[in-house]
Design a protein around this motif. Structure first.
Motif, PDB file in Angstrom:
ATOM      1  N   PHE A 166      -0.510  -4.264   6.143  1.00  0.00           N
ATOM      2  CA  PHE A 166      -0.431  -5.831   6.323  1.00  0.00           C
ATOM      3  C   PHE A 166       0.456  -6.326   5.063  1.00  0.00           C
ATOM      4  O   PHE A 166       0.884  -7.366   5.234  1.00  0.00           O
ATOM      5  N   MET A 167       0.732  -5.739   3.975  1.00  0.00           N
ATOM      6  CA  MET A 167       1.327  -6.078   2.992  1.00  0.00           C
ATOM      7  C   MET A 167       2.958  -6.076   3.415  1.00  0.00           C
ATOM      8  O   MET A 167       3.452  -6.828   2.929  1.00  0.00           O
ATOM      9  N   LEU A 168       3.352  -4.969   4.160  1.00  0.00           N
ATOM     10  CA  LEU A 168       4.694  -5.155   4.574  1.00  0.00           C
ATOM     11  C   LEU A 168       4.891  -6.048   5.759  1.00  0.00           C
ATOM     12  O   LEU A 168       5.747  -6.446   5.870  1.00  0.00           O
ATOM     13  N   HIS A 169       3.790  -6.111   6.537  1.00  0.00           N
ATOM     14  CA  HIS A 169       3.998  -7.134   7.625  1.00  0.00           C
ATOM     15  C   HIS A 169       4.125  -8.600   7.043  1.00  0.00           C
ATOM     16  O   HIS A 169       4.753  -9.323   7.735  1.00  0.00           O
ATOM     17  N   ASN A 170       3.433  -8.771   6.059  1.00  0.00           N
ATOM     18  CA  ASN A 170       3.365 -10.137   5.501  1.00  0.00           C
ATOM     19  C   ASN A 170       4.467 -10.479   4.559  1.00  0.00           C
ATOM     20  O   ASN A 170       4.697 -11.356   3.775  1.00  0.00           O
ATOM     21  N   ARG A 171       5.451  -9.494   4.265  1.00  0.00           N
ATOM     22  CA  ARG A 171       6.495  -9.230   3.238  1.00  0.00           C
ATOM     23  C   ARG A 171       5.953  -9.589   1.831  1.00  0.00           C
ATOM     24  O   ARG A 171       6.776 -10.193   1.065  1.00  0.00           O
ATOM     25  N   VAL A 172       4.917  -8.867   1.444  1.00  0.00           N
ATOM     26  CA  VAL A 172       4.487  -9.028   0.257  1.00  0.00           C
ATOM     27  C   VAL A 172       4.304  -7.943  -0.398  1.00  0.00           C
ATOM     28  O   VAL A 172       3.284  -7.068  -0.546  1.00  0.00           O
ATOM     29  N   LEU A 173       5.261  -7.201  -1.028  1.00  0.00           N
ATOM     30  CA  LEU A 173       5.212  -6.115  -1.642  1.00  0.00           C
ATOM     31  C   LEU A 173       5.231  -6.432  -3.231  1.00  0.00           C
ATOM     32  O   LEU A 173       6.503  -6.321  -3.789  1.00  0.00           O
ATOM     33  N   SER A 174       4.514  -6.690  -4.045  1.00  0.00           N
ATOM     34  CA  SER A 174       4.224  -7.110  -5.241  1.00  0.00           C
ATOM     35  C   SER A 174       4.217  -5.679  -5.905  1.00  0.00           C
ATOM     36  O   SER A 174       4.049  -4.610  -5.459  1.00  0.00           O
ATOM     37  N   PRO A 175       4.137  -5.704  -7.497  1.00  0.00           N
ATOM     38  CA  PRO A 175       3.780  -4.552  -8.036  1.00  0.00           C
ATOM     39  C   PRO A 175       2.342  -3.789  -7.888  1.00  0.00           C
ATOM     40  O   PRO A 175       2.315  -2.531  -7.641  1.00  0.00           O
ATOM     41  N   SER A 176       1.395  -4.574  -7.115  1.00  0.00           N
ATOM     42  CA  SER A 176       0.191  -4.058  -6.631  1.00  0.00           C
ATOM     43  C   SER A 176       0.586  -3.396  -5.273  1.00  0.00           C
ATOM     44  O   SER A 176      -0.060  -2.399  -4.989  1.00  0.00           O
ATOM     45  N   GLY A 177       1.277  -3.995  -4.550  1.00  0.00           N
ATOM     46  CA  GLY A 177       1.651  -3.396  -3.273  1.00  0.00           C
ATOM     47  C   GLY A 177       2.530  -2.244  -3.450  1.00  0.00           C
ATOM     48  O   GLY A 177       2.275  -1.104  -2.629  1.00  0.00           O
ATOM     49  N   ALA A 178       3.138  -2.089  -4.640  1.00  0.00           N
ATOM     50  CA  ALA A 178       3.962  -0.719  -4.923  1.00  0.00           C
ATOM     51  C   ALA A 178       2.891   0.278  -5.240  1.00  0.00           C
ATOM     52  O   ALA A 178       3.078   1.436  -4.787  1.00  0.00           O
ATOM     53  N   THR A 179       1.978  -0.149  -5.857  1.00  0.00           N
ATOM     54  CA  THR A 179       0.947   0.733  -6.387  1.00  0.00           C
ATOM     55  C   THR A 179       0.051   1.555  -5.209  1.00  0.00           C
ATOM     56  O   THR A 179      -0.091   2.470  -4.961  1.00  0.00           O
ATOM     57  N   VAL A 180       0.033   0.280  -4.377  1.00  0.00           N
ATOM     58  CA  VAL A 180      -0.858   0.845  -2.863  1.00  0.00           C
ATOM     59  C   VAL A 180      -0.217   1.952  -2.182  1.00  0.00           C
ATOM     60  O   VAL A 180      -0.423   2.798  -1.831  1.00  0.00           O
ATOM     61  N   ALA A 181       1.269   1.490  -2.064  1.00  0.00           N
ATOM     62  CA  ALA A 181       2.075   2.580  -1.478  1.00  0.00           C
ATOM     63  C   ALA A 181       2.307   3.777  -1.999  1.00  0.00           C
ATOM     64  O   ALA A 181       2.472   4.839  -1.086  1.00  0.00           O
ATOM     65  N   ALA A 182       2.417   3.765  -3.318  1.00  0.00           N
ATOM     66  CA  ALA A 182       2.519   4.917  -3.996  1.00  0.00           C
ATOM     67  C   ALA A 182       0.897   5.957  -3.954  1.00  0.00           C
ATOM     68  O   ALA A 182       1.241   7.027  -3.733  1.00  0.00           O
ATOM     69  N   LEU A 183       0.095   5.288  -3.982  1.00  0.00           N
ATOM     70  CA  LEU A 183      -1.450   5.884  -3.587  1.00  0.00           C
ATOM     71  C   LEU A 183      -1.425   6.459  -2.264  1.00  0.00           C
ATOM     72  O   LEU A 183      -2.074   7.596  -2.097  1.00  0.00           O
ATOM     73  N   PHE A 184      -1.016   5.685  -1.279  1.00  0.00           N
ATOM     74  CA  PHE A 184      -0.822   5.955   0.018  1.00  0.00           C
ATOM     75  C   PHE A 184      -0.047   7.277   0.181  1.00  0.00           C
ATOM     76  O   PHE A 184      -0.469   8.347   0.893  1.00  0.00           O
ATOM     77  N   GLY A 185       1.128   7.488  -0.496  1.00  0.00           N
ATOM     78  CA  GLY A 185       2.001   8.557  -0.322  1.00  0.00           C
ATOM     79  C   GLY A 185       1.259   9.798  -0.895  1.00  0.00           C
ATOM     80  O   GLY A 185       1.205  11.033  -0.461  1.00  0.00           O
ATOM     81  N   PHE A 186       0.433   9.674  -2.174  1.00  0.00           N
ATOM     82  CA  PHE A 186      -0.164  10.824  -2.856  1.00  0.00           C
ATOM     83  C   PHE A 186      -1.208  11.236  -1.964  1.00  0.00           C
ATOM     84  O   PHE A 186      -1.539  12.483  -1.848  1.00  0.00           O
ATOM     85  N   CYS A 187      -1.972  10.364  -1.298  1.00  0.00           N
ATOM     86  CA  CYS A 187      -3.018  10.662  -0.663  1.00  0.00           C
ATOM     87  C   CYS A 187      -2.819  11.209   0.663  1.00  0.00           C
ATOM     88  O   CYS A 187      -3.390  12.208   1.458  1.00  0.00           O
TER      89      CYS A 187
END
Length: 63
Positions: free
Chosen positions: A17-38
Motif C-alpha cells: 500500500f505504501m508503494l501503491h500510494n507512492r508514499v515511501l517516507s523514512p517510515s516506509g523505508a523502515t517497513v521495507a527493511a523489516l520486510f526484507g529481514f523477516c
C-alpha cells in the motif's frame, strides 16, 4: 515459523500500500527493511536467492 510468516504478510501488505500510494517516507523505508529481514528468515529465502542468482546469470549472458 507461524509468527514470522504472519509478520512477513503484514509487512508485505503495508509495503504494497505504501508503494501503491507512492508514499515511501523514512517510515516506509523502515517497513521495507523489516520486510526484507523477516522474509530472509522464512523458508522462502533459498528460493529467492536461487531466483536472483538465475536472473543475474541470465543477464550476464545477454550482454
Amino acid at each position: 515459523m507461524a509468527v514470522s510468516l504472519s509478520t512477513v504478510v503484514l509487512l508485505g501488505i503495508a509495503l504494497f500500500f505504501m508503494l501503491h500510494n507512492r508514499v515511501l517516507s523514512p517510515s516506509g523505508a523502515t517497513v521495507a527493511a523489516l520486510f526484507g529481514f523477516c522474509l530472509a528468515s522464512t523458508g522462502m529465502a533459498p528460493t529467492i536467492n536461487d531466483a536472483i542468482g538465475s536472473i543475474a546469470d541470465s543477464l550476464s549472458h545477454i550482454g
